[in-house]
Design an enzyme around this catalytic site. Structure first.
Site, short mmCIF file in Angstrom:
data_model
loop_
_atom_site.label_atom_id
_atom_site.label_comp_id
_atom_site.label_asym_id
_atom_site.label_seq_id
_atom_site.Cartn_x
_atom_site.Cartn_y
_atom_site.Cartn_z
N ASN A 101 0.73 -5.21 -2.50
CA ASN A 101 0.37 -6.29 -1.58
C ASN A 101 -0.64 -5.86 -0.53
O ASN A 101 -1.00 -6.65 0.35
CB ASN A 101 1.62 -6.82 -0.86
CG ASN A 101 2.57 -7.49 -1.82
OD1 ASN A 101 2.14 -8.12 -2.78
ND2 ASN A 101 3.86 -7.34 -1.58
N GLU A 102 -1.03 -4.59 -0.56
CA GLU A 102 -1.99 -4.14 0.46
C GLU A 102 -3.31 -3.74 -0.24
O GLU A 102 -4.06 -4.59 -0.66
CB GLU A 102 -1.35 -3.02 1.30
CG GLU A 102 -0.07 -3.57 1.98
CD GLU A 102 0.61 -2.61 2.95
OE1 GLU A 102 -0.07 -1.80 3.59
OE2 GLU A 102 1.85 -2.69 3.07
N MET A 103 -3.53 -2.44 -0.47
CA MET A 103 -4.80 -2.06 -1.09
C MET A 103 -4.69 -1.97 -2.61
O MET A 103 -5.71 -2.00 -3.31
CB MET A 103 -5.30 -0.77 -0.45
CG MET A 103 -5.64 -0.98 1.04
SD MET A 103 -5.79 0.56 1.98
CE MET A 103 -7.40 1.12 1.46
#
Lengths: 333, 333
Positions: free
Chosen positions: A138-140
């Site tokens: 959900n981030e990088m």
């Protein structure tokens, strides 16, 4: 041990201002003025800090190619111009995903002082922590092999790794080393403030209103948890501990296995709204009143909260000057 | 007129190197070394440039609160560390939307020299252009009233607008003025390179291989379109003009009402892959060969394309040093 002796014996003598010495007694420590002393406090395990590594880490911190999409960098959420955070309730990442547990981005400033990383304290230090956001879907959302391939395909980076890791066990472009370099840069993100000046003896560094606020802050017992050099970040605490947190139903974050949450730092807190792990509170005074209720089981009036918030202004730190890095070009395909 | 006289009469005398004078004759102009001359070239209509406005514009350029989500800034896609673009095929914006026409982000560097803004040339200058990405629902997706409200709620910004627009008709935080300030900052994003040094008489500023490449570049007639101070950006041209563009089926961009596209600048072109309006080509040599085919109706061999690409290295510019701006905090809610 040395630190304890300093706090107990030397500090009260040096700093005659009773308010500053009371802050010392309640466990608050200023950021050292002495560079060597500061370096010692932020040093990383198995990760020698040197200028090349800091420069390399800065480039990687700003390099969006460390995300699968190629457009999100560490600096996207940890915006160094916005108190080291992003100013929105929930962290947004790869393909506009919201953080899996609805967590608000914590500031990256002064995290080198923390005894545990992440809100649930699951990571021991920054060299380990930096791997989390990079690989979180959900981030990088990048996998270590892709990160290594991309960075390793860039000659300038390869050369910089060799120099940066000259004193370490391994100087290759590994995912661990990518994270280590980022961590080295992050140890430079320290923000001394007027409060530190005050603690170091400059009595007039704080306004009268800020001194009033500090006094209330000390009296209320906020320093039970918000202590140490970062007024937070030094321990895990149950949250809520005493009462109820009125926005507990938002998001799914419940802390570590014991329900504990790492105490947030109060440095630059005026610059990192919204507050709490789920970013539900925009007003600092409301956050302070909630803390009295949820953690200290005592009423903090709106007036007192305003006084404490006034004190927090003195924790707005001087940010290190960051020259935007020119990154080596490459082809992502 | 003065410029034409300079190119025709003075330049050939000053720059005895026949290659440089041939480049002048074919319409290529170096970035002036004289600061006043440069300022004159990038001045904006109805928008006085001053230091405060440049500083304000830099802050706004980096401020993600100018997007509806609060997490996308001009600098997100126009990454000043990545050649002023984003290094991915198609611009990604609000809620991960892809650009409506599948357009690749063009560089922001040196755009102050352009005679028209946007790939379809629909905007006359940067003060007007800057409003486009902010309001595009697939980019920053903000409406002017929200932008004005957010920026206007920040005291520091209000004060800076007053100083920045002291010589203009209106010093309020209006959407037009937000764009004007950003444009003022963008006029500083100029990147002189070794090629300019060469054109100004430093014969050895180019390597032998780069000189060979420049010669091929001049002989092939690339300067029909890639001319002026930015080797592009000076005119609208049919694309494809002669042959076919083999990736024309990707994306829905068809240029202006006549099917014309603004010629891209070649400055920093080695740092802004992927190429073409739809970001379909990653290799510079392939892009060069396609240009021969699509625009000049002539075969450019792989060897020649490699030589031209070698010349393009001399167009990698010295980027202005950008200190990352510390932004005033605010509450977005």
């Amino acid at each position: 041990m040395k630190k304890i002796l300093f706090v107990l014996l030397v500090a009260p003598l040096l700093f005659a201002d009773s308010l500053a010495s009371r802050a010392y007694e309640q466990g608050i420590i200023p950021i050292p003025q002495d560079k060597a002393e500061l370096q010692k406090m932020v040093e990383l395990k198995n990760n020698q800090i040197n200028d090349v590594k800091i420069q390399l880490g800065k480039m990687l911190f700003f390099d969006p190619r460390l995300s699968l999409s190629g457009i999100i960098s560490c600096a996207t959420c940890h915006n160094l111009g916005l108190g080291g955070a992003d100013g929105v309730p929930v962290a947004t990442g790869h393909k506009w995903a919201q953080n899996g547990k609805g967590i608000n981005t914590p500031t990256v400033y002064n995290t080198a002082f923390f005894t545990a990383q992440f809100l649930d304290g699951r990571s021991p230090d920054l060299s380990d922590q930096a791997k989390g956001p990079m690989t979180d879907p959900n981030e990088m959302a990048i996998d270590p092999a892709t990160a290594e391939k991309r960075i390793g395909s860039i000659e300038l980076y390869v050369d910089m790794f060799k120099l940066a890791f000259i004193d370490d066990d391994n100087d290759e472009v590994t995912f661990d080393n990518i994270a280590r370099a980022i961590a080295a840069f992050e140890t430079t993100l320290i923000t001394p403030s007027r409060f530190d000046d005050f603690m170091h003896g400059r009595k007039r560094a704080l306004t009268k209103a800020e001194k009033v606020g500090l006094k209330v802050f000390l009296e209320k017992g906020c320093t039970n948890c918000h202590n140490g050099v970062t007024l937070g970040g030094q321990s895990m605490q149950m949250f809520p501990a005493q009462g109820k947190f009125r926005y507990a139903h938002i998001g799914s974050f419940t802390g570590d296995e014991f329900g504990r949450v790492r105490v947030p730092t109060l440095r630059n807190i005026t610059q990192t709204a919204p507050y709490f792990h789920n970013g539900t509170v925009w007003e600092l005074t409301e956050a302070i009143m909630i803390m009295g209720e949820a953690q200290l089981d005592q009423f903090i009036s709106e007036e007192e909260a305003g006084q404490i918030a006034e004190f927090f202004k003195s924790l707005e730190g001087r940010k290190p000057e960051i020259t935007y890095p020119v990154l080596p070009p490459t082809k992502l395909r």
